[in-house]
Design a protein around this motif. Structure first.
Motif, short mmCIF file in Angstrom:
data_model
loop_
_atom_site.label_atom_id
_atom_site.label_comp_id
_atom_site.label_asym_id
_atom_site.label_seq_id
_atom_site.Cartn_x
_atom_site.Cartn_y
_atom_site.Cartn_z
N HIS A 104 -11.89 6.52 1.55
CA HIS A 104 -10.82 5.63 1.26
C HIS A 104 -9.33 6.13 1.81
N GLU A 145 0.86 -1.15 -0.11
CA GLU A 145 -0.07 0.00 -0.01
C GLU A 145 0.81 1.16 0.01
N ARG A 149 -4.89 -3.14 6.29
CA ARG A 149 -4.36 -4.37 5.71
C ARG A 149 -3.59 -3.70 4.75
N HIS A 166 -4.01 0.18 4.45
CA HIS A 166 -5.46 0.57 4.03
C HIS A 166 -6.26 0.43 5.11
N GLU A 179 -12.11 -3.55 -0.87
CA GLU A 179 -11.90 -2.20 -0.05
C GLU A 179 -12.63 -2.02 1.28
N HIS A 199 -5.46 5.88 4.01
CA HIS A 199 -4.56 4.74 4.25
C HIS A 199 -3.78 5.46 5.59
ZN LIG Z 1 -6.43 1.74 -0.16
#
Ligand SMILES: [Zn+2]
Length: 231
Positions: A169, A44, A121, A182, A228, A171
């Motif tokens: 979304h 990621e 993750r 993530h 996701e 991170h």
């Molecule tokens: Zn991501």
């Protein structure tokens, strides 16, 4: 410029197109905050303060130089329009959703503080053309009962689901810049949530044979839900 920059549409990634089509140097010219992945889906990407980190499938973060390649990244030149705090225990996604004035705008998000029950993750390096929905089954998850650090990412309107992950979304990169991933779930203990609204989107379309010949007409919405959002 006040715009999000995407190095490629997410649909290409869903189709297993993991060849790097841009470098980290290319990405950092377009923005100093964001997220993405690396060539061969090798971990990621976290972009924070104009630097980029790679989180491997053990959850370890290391800074990368400008030559690292990416098949998908999204960044923005971050400047906070608003900074808010929310009550302790608020879910991270709920906090963001409660703060955005309209779900039809793009927002860059930077949340700095202390989090609880954080689950993130990362993914192991892949052979090309393995559909992303298959890769998701191999993801490694990491739990932090309490963690200090920064979440970077975007809110994307649902109607843009073929170009970026819809909704929230984010991170994570910890305060020591040593671990991350993530975001799958978590709550805010104490944090400031900075939002920047982005009324423009710049997107590159990769000039690779794979991209030019791919069938990208698929409905990405259901697959993205699996990839996701779930732990
Ligand atoms: Zn991501």
């Amino acid at each position: 410029m006040r715009a999000a920059y995407l190095s490629a549409p997410i649909n290409a990634l869903l189709d297993g197109l993991y060849e790097g089509t841009a470098t980290v140097a290319d990405i950092l010219r377009e923005g100093d905050l964001g997220l993405g992945t690396f060539e061969d889906l090798d971990g990621e990407m976290v972009v924070l303060d104009g630097r980029a980190w790679q989180v491997d499938n053990h959850g370890q973060a290391r800074e990368v130089d400008g030559t690292a390649r990416t098949p998908f990244a999204c960044v923005a030149p971050f400047h906070a329009d608003t900074i808010d705090q929310v009550p302790t225990g608020t879910g991270i996604e709920d906090a963001v959703t409660g703060l955005i004035p309209s779900p039809n705008m793009l927002y860059a998000i930077r949340i700095q503080g202390v989090f609880e029950g954080l689950r993130v993750r990362s993914v192991p390096r892949q052979e090309a053309y393995t559909p992303l929905v298959e890769v998701a089954k191999q993801q490694a998850t990491f739990d932090f009962p309490e963690a200090e650090g920064t979440l970077c990412g975007f809110w994307t309107p649902a109607f843009l689901h073929s170009v970026a992950v819809p909704g929230c979304h984010l991170h994570f990169l910890d305060a020591a810049r040593e671990r991350g991933g993530h975001l799958l779930s978590g709550r805010i203990r104490v944090a400031s949530i900075a939002l920047m609204h982005l009324p423009r989107l710049n997107m590159a379309l990769p000039m690779t044979l794979d991209f030019l010949t791919a069938d990208l007409g698929r409905d990405s919405q259901a697959e993205l839900g699996v990839i996701e959002k779930e732990g």
